[in-house]
Design a protein around this motif. Structure first.
Motif, PDB file in Angstrom:
ATOM      1  N   GLY A   1       0.895  -1.293  -0.117  1.00 16.65           N
ATOM      2  CA  GLY A   1      -0.021  -0.085  -0.007  1.00 16.65           C
ATOM      3  C   GLY A   1       0.857   1.314  -0.157  1.00 16.65           C
TER       4      GLY A   1
ATOM      5  N   GLN B   1       5.539  -0.353  -3.472  1.00 19.38           N
ATOM      6  CA  GLN B   1       5.143  -0.346  -5.008  1.00 19.38           C
ATOM      7  C   GLN B   1       6.490  -0.394  -5.785  1.00 19.38           C
ATOM      8  OE1 GLN B   1       2.334  -0.580  -6.668  1.00 19.38           O
ATOM      9  NE2 GLN B   1       1.123  -0.808  -4.744  1.00 19.38           N
TER      10      GLN B   1
ATOM     11  N   GLN C   1       4.229  10.393   5.026  1.00 14.65           N
ATOM     12  CA  GLN C   1       4.379  11.896   5.042  1.00 14.65           C
ATOM     13  C   GLN C   1       3.254  12.321   5.650  1.00 14.65           C
ATOM     14  OE1 GLN C   1       3.131  13.538   1.227  1.00 14.65           O
ATOM     15  NE2 GLN C   1       2.771  15.357   2.173  1.00 14.65           N
ATOM     16  N   THR C   2       2.012  11.826   5.704  1.00 14.28           N
ATOM     17  CA  THR C   2       0.695  12.237   6.301  1.00 14.28           C
ATOM     18  C   THR C   2       1.105  12.228   8.001  1.00 14.28           C
ATOM     19  OG1 THR C   2      -0.373  11.223   4.364  1.00 14.28           O
ATOM     20  CG2 THR C   2      -1.521  12.338   6.359  1.00 14.28           C
TER      21      THR C   2
ATOM     22  N   GLN D   1       3.860  14.902   9.090  1.00 11.39           N
ATOM     23  CA  GLN D   1       3.446  16.117   9.105  1.00 11.39           C
ATOM     24  C   GLN D   1       2.519  16.293  10.177  1.00 11.39           C
ATOM     25  OE1 GLN D   1       1.970  17.598   5.528  1.00 11.39           O
ATOM     26  NE2 GLN D   1       0.724  19.355   6.082  1.00 11.39           N
TER      27      GLN D   1
ATOM     28  N   GLU E   1       9.888   8.212 -11.048  1.00 13.70           N
ATOM     29  CA  GLU E   1       8.251   8.591 -11.134  1.00 13.70           C
ATOM     30  C   GLU E   1       7.715   9.358 -10.157  1.00 13.70           C
ATOM     31  OE1 GLU E   1       5.674   5.343 -12.146  1.00 13.70           O
ATOM     32  OE2 GLU E   1       6.232   4.117 -10.269  1.00 13.70           O
ATOM     33  N   LYS E   2       6.378  10.084 -10.475  1.00 14.79           N
ATOM     34  CA  LYS E   2       5.891  10.830  -9.296  1.00 14.79           C
ATOM     35  C   LYS E   2       5.416  10.023  -8.234  1.00 14.79           C
ATOM     36  CE  LYS E   2       4.732  15.244 -11.436  1.00 14.79           C
ATOM     37  NZ  LYS E   2       3.516  16.112 -11.918  1.00 14.79           N
ATOM     38  N   GLY E   3       5.352  10.126  -7.039  1.00 11.38           N
ATOM     39  CA  GLY E   3       5.265   9.567  -6.145  1.00 11.38           C
ATOM     40  C   GLY E   3       5.978   8.364  -5.756  1.00 11.38           C
ATOM     41  N   GLY E   4       7.081   7.947  -6.598  1.00 10.02           N
ATOM     42  CA  GLY E   4       7.759   6.932  -6.413  1.00 10.02           C
ATOM     43  C   GLY E   4       9.176   7.111  -5.287  1.00 10.02           C
TER      44      GLY E   4
ATOM     45  N   PHE F   1     -11.355  -3.122   0.519  1.00  6.25           N
ATOM     46  CA  PHE F   1     -10.183  -3.991  -0.208  1.00  6.25           C
ATOM     47  C   PHE F   1     -10.404  -3.989  -1.626  1.00  6.25           C
ATOM     48  CE2 PHE F   1     -10.091  -7.264   3.486  1.00  6.25           C
ATOM     49  CZ  PHE F   1      -9.054  -6.769   3.992  1.00  6.25           C
TER      50      PHE F   1
ATOM     51  N   ILE G   1      -4.743   1.693  -5.695  1.00  4.48           N
ATOM     52  CA  ILE G   1      -3.568   1.329  -6.019  1.00  4.48           C
ATOM     53  C   ILE G   1      -3.278   1.246  -7.706  1.00  4.48           C
ATOM     54  CG2 ILE G   1      -1.654  -0.571  -6.116  1.00  4.48           C
ATOM     55  CD1 ILE G   1      -2.699  -1.078  -3.193  1.00  4.48           C
TER      56      ILE G   1
ATOM     57  N   ARG H   1      -1.439   4.705  -9.009  1.00  7.60           N
ATOM     58  CA  ARG H   1      -0.046   4.425  -8.642  1.00  7.60           C
ATOM     59  C   ARG H   1       0.895   5.543  -9.404  1.00  7.60           C
ATOM     60  NH1 ARG H   1       1.737  -1.450 -10.474  1.00  7.60           N
ATOM     61  NH2 ARG H   1       0.029  -2.031  -9.250  1.00  7.60           N
ATOM     62  N   GLY H   2       1.862   5.796  -8.634  1.00  6.11           N
ATOM     63  CA  GLY H   2       2.790   6.888  -9.305  1.00  6.11           C
ATOM     64  C   GLY H   2       2.185   8.202  -9.702  1.00  6.11           C
TER      65      GLY H   2
ATOM     66  N   GLN I   1       1.212  10.901  -7.562  1.00  2.23           N
ATOM     67  CA  GLN I   1       1.263  11.511  -6.458  1.00  2.23           C
ATOM     68  C   GLN I   1       1.037  13.145  -6.902  1.00  2.23           C
ATOM     69  OE1 GLN I   1       4.032  11.885  -3.433  1.00  2.23           O
ATOM     70  NE2 GLN I   1       2.654  11.334  -1.809  1.00  2.23           N
TER      71      GLN I   1
ATOM     72  N   PHE J   1      -2.179  18.121   3.140  1.00  2.00           N
ATOM     73  CA  PHE J   1      -1.196  17.308   3.268  1.00  2.00           C
ATOM     74  C   PHE J   1      -0.319  17.452   1.984  1.00  2.00           C
ATOM     75  CE2 PHE J   1      -3.128  15.197   6.803  1.00  2.00           C
ATOM     76  CZ  PHE J   1      -2.236  15.411   7.720  1.00  2.00           C
TER      77      PHE J   1
ATOM     78  N   VAL K   1      -2.167   6.596  -0.983  1.00  2.00           N
ATOM     79  CA  VAL K   1      -3.041   5.481  -0.691  1.00  2.00           C
ATOM     80  C   VAL K   1      -3.651   5.636   0.582  1.00  2.00           C
ATOM     81  CG1 VAL K   1      -3.232   2.982  -0.850  1.00  2.00           C
ATOM     82  CG2 VAL K   1      -2.161   4.163  -2.702  1.00  2.00           C
ATOM     83  N   ASP K   2      -2.633   5.773   1.652  1.00  2.00           N
ATOM     84  CA  ASP K   2      -2.855   5.469   3.221  1.00  2.00           C
ATOM     85  C   ASP K   2      -3.045   6.776   3.703  1.00  2.00           C
ATOM     86  OD1 ASP K   2      -0.194   6.149   2.451  1.00  2.00           O
ATOM     87  OD2 ASP K   2       0.569   4.065   3.373  1.00  2.00           O
ATOM     88  N   ILE K   3      -3.455   7.975   3.012  1.00  2.00           N
ATOM     89  CA  ILE K   3      -3.678   9.167   3.699  1.00  2.00           C
ATOM     90  C   ILE K   3      -4.923   9.036   4.756  1.00  2.00           C
ATOM     91  CG2 ILE K   3      -5.312  10.104   1.963  1.00  2.00           C
ATOM     92  CD1 ILE K   3      -3.611  12.720   2.083  1.00  2.00           C
TER      93      ILE K   3
ATOM     94  N   ASN L   1      -5.698   6.161   6.425  1.00  3.04           N
ATOM     95  CA  ASN L   1      -5.650   5.107   7.224  1.00  3.04           C
ATOM     96  C   ASN L   1      -5.988   5.153   8.755  1.00  3.04           C
ATOM     97  OD1 ASN L   1      -4.732   3.474   5.377  1.00  3.04           O
ATOM     98  ND2 ASN L   1      -2.796   2.953   6.247  1.00  3.04           N
ATOM     99  N   GLU L   2      -5.658   6.522   9.362  1.00  2.00           N
ATOM    100  CA  GLU L   2      -6.016   6.741  10.653  1.00  2.00           C
ATOM    101  C   GLU L   2      -7.468   6.791  10.915  1.00  2.00           C
ATOM    102  OE1 GLU L   2      -5.724  10.428  12.525  1.00  2.00           O
ATOM    103  OE2 GLU L   2      -4.699  11.080  10.682  1.00  2.00           O
TER     104      GLU L   2
END
Lengths: 336, 312
Positions: free
Chosen positions: A36, A41, A196-197, A200, A314-317, B128, B135, B139-140, B142, B230, B235-237, B239-240
């Protein structure tokens, strides 16, 4: 002399030839417990890139990836038991727990299966462990900080996922560094979970009550979040050690262009998954001289070379490095 | 004083006040304003998802939305992708996130209704599926928020984030819906006794449908707001919010058994949770002990709030 070299070369050719022959019928499975975040990834991507090529070249017969649907240890234990039944010759594992999977791993070893763990390692002695020298990384963070902040000052530490060996080792390295450089003092410590979240949020809560901070020592994945928290609180930007994520390096580049901002970046390369694969392949190839604990270096970037790698992520990688067979052999040799 | 103490929401505010005073006593008043600003900035997100969860939980035993974290993660990616760093697309991106959340809420209800799966299982399994979609979709990707949008989530007026003002207005609206509108009264009636409500002519299934859709939509909006605050979707922003969305409902004085909801308590509880994190971070408590203390303190506040009921 020349003859020896030639013989050596011949032996190498023969060895690689037999390597092809010996493992071409072998099947290697990858048991992964989580997919996740960006690091995982990238880890899966590196592994897939290297193993697809290896299968195409006939080095191994199959290299399948299995990721569990949740982060639960029992699920992964059941998954490993399935992989044993399916007749894999080796299992590469990124484990959800250092000791809770030992039972399943022992069963695999007893069934004659080679087990190689990395990142999230298992303590069962029969398994191989590919580990990064995290303590050295923590120590180097403080050494680098001493270069950028020669007068010293207050540091904020961001810790990783509580209870993991990685978090503890980086933390010990940082403590060692601070003991060596008494001009620095850690005035606050928060848990950022390499995320990150979370980072922060944690930094935002502690920042108002802290004295002026000159530097942030962390564990990767949390640098950009820390920078955002300082900006949101209207505090001056400290030297933040980065962790090879694309957003961290991008922020570094922007700040560097703005006013020559200097820092340092280090993390475990997700491509270490490909090294674990080659270790499994080498053991299947009949090598019995490989130590069960393999230490590999962390991946670091400095002021001079980070901009060269940035466009390739890549972005986010995350910045990664995929191991070739020869590099893996060299990495193994460095541990012998 | 006695009437004030009998309000179920007072305990969450008292808890927040106590941990806040403990924190500033420790720092000797350093950064008091900053701590409050940070607490308000972070609490608004929990208030919005908590309100959605409150409506669902109020429907009665077994009703809960466990798909919120995945929903928030997907919506954050949808919002950032639609906005694509362009200030002119902010409204469209927010609508897209709302739509994404709404779709998740509707899908949850359909699983519960058509396949007759209990809500806990239905929303957990849908989470799920959403996570997998996220995902592969995100993916990639962000993508950073547009500058205007990122700034908006950080604007403060005399130290109070503008989002906090907006969220207070939202909470007032939610309280009016709950206590004055037919829909809100129907949610309460269903939670008290679903059969009695049905016999009294409450359109039970329509109300449940609206409630799951509302909770999903609020999750979607929160995803978009989090991505702005943020500075990027992930993906896990969210989670909490699995635990905290339920915790604020319970701490805030809403009955887990359903049929009794409380909007102001969510604010007290959200502030309490953030200030608790602030206090433990400021004290420099070790991570393991931090989790133990968080658990103990939450149990303490819930016991104090529930203790009132037992006295009667």
């Amino acid at each position: 002399m020349k003859k020896t070299a030639m013989l050596g070369a011949l032996a190498l050719v023969l060895m690689s030839g037999t390597a092809m022959a010996d493992t071409s019928g072998k099947k290697i499975a990858f048991s992964n417990n989580y997919a996740g975040n960006s690091w995982r990834q990238a880890m899966l991507k590196s592994y897939a890139a290297v193993t697809e090529q290896a299968v195409k070249d006939g080095v191994v017969a199959a290299a399948d990836i299995f990721t569990t649907a949740d982060k639960e240890v029992p699920t992964q234990a059941a998954q490993i038991q399935n992989l044993i039944l399916q007749g894999y010759d080796a299992i590469v594992i990124n484990a959800g727990s250092p000791d809770a999977l030992n039972g399943a791993v022992k069963q695999a070893c007893d069934a004659g299966i080679v087990v190689v763990s990395f990142d999230g390692i298992v303590t069962e002695p029969c398994a191989y462990r590919v580990v990064v020298d995290f303590k050295a990384m923590g120590l180097e963070e403080v050494e680098q900080m001493a270069k950028f902040q020669p007068q010293g000052g207050n540091l904020l530490e961001i810790r990783g996922l509580a209870g993991t060996s990685i978090d503890e080792e980086i933390h010990q390295g940082i403590l060692e560094g601070v003991a060596k450089h008494p001009e620095f003092k850690i005035v606050g410590s928060v848990t950022g979970d390499w995320d990150q979240t979370t980072a922060q949020k944690a930094v935002a809560t502690i920042l108002p009550s802290l004295p002026d901070v000159v530097g942030v020592v962390d564990q990767g994945g949390d640098g950009y979040g820390a920078a955002q928290a300082f900006a949101a609180a209207g505090k001056p930007r400290p030297t933040i050690i980065m962790g090879n994520r694309q957003d961290e390096l991008q922020y570094w580049k922007e700040q560097k262009e703005l006013d020559g901002y200097q820092t340092w970046s280090a993390s475990i390369a997700p491509g270490v998954s490909s090294l674990a694969f080659w270790v499994a392949q080498q053991v299947l190839d009949g090598r019995s001289d490989i130590p069960h604990d393999l230490m590999v270096p962390y991946l670091a970037f400095t002021q001079d070379d980070f901009e060269a790698v940035l466009p390739t992520i890549e972005k986010g990688g995350v910045a990664s490095h995929e191991y070739t067979l020869d590099e893996s052999k060299a990495a193994i040799a460095a541990n012998m | 004083m006695k009437t004030l103490l009998s309000k179920p929401w007072i305990w969450s505010f008292l808890g927040a006040l106590v941990v806040f005073l403990a924190t500033i006593a420790f720092t000797r008043g350093v950064g008091t304003g900053g701590i409050l600003t940070a607490a308000l900035s972070l609490a608004v997100f929990t208030v919005i998802v908590g309100t959605g969860q409150m409506f669902v939980i109020t429907l009665g035993p077994g009703n809960v939305d466990l798909s919120l974290p995945a929903n928030i993660g997907l919506a954050s990616a949808v919002a950032m992708k639609v906005m694509d760093g362009n200030d002119a697309m902010i409204a469209v991106g927010l609508l897209a996130a709302l739509g994404s959340g709404l779709a998740v809420g509707v899908a949850n209800y359909l699983l519960i209704r058509l396949l007759r799966i209990p809500p806990i299982i239905a929303t957990l399994s849908s989470s799920f599926i959403i996570l997998s979609i996220d995902i592969s979709y995100g993916r990639g990707l962000q993508i950073k928020p547009p500058p205007g949008y990122a700034d908006f989530t950080n604007i403060q007026i005399v130290g109070i984030p503008i989002l906090a003002f907006v969220t207070v207005a939202f909470s007032v609206g939610a309280a009016i819906v709950l206590s004055r509108l037919v829909y809100g009264r129907s949610v309460l009636a269903i939670g008290q006794n679903i059969r009695a409500a049905w016999l009294a002519g409450v359109p039970v299934e329509r109300v449940r449908f609206l409630t799951y859709a509302l909770c999903g939509a609020l999750g979607g909006i929160t995803g978009a707001l989090l991505a702005g605050y943020f500075r990027g979707a992930s993906v896990d922003i969210g989670n909490e919010y699995l635990l905290s969305s339920i915790a604020v409902v319970v701490i805030g004085g809403t009955s887990v058994a359903g049929g009794k909801a409380n909007v102001p308590g969510i604010w007290g509880a959200a502030l309490f949770l953030v200030l608790l994190l602030t206090m433990l971070n400021t004290f420099g408590v070790s991570p393991g002990l931090r989790l133990v203390l968080t658990g103990l303190i939450i149990v303490g506040v819930i016991t104090a709030a529930g203790g009132q009921k037992a006295l009667r």
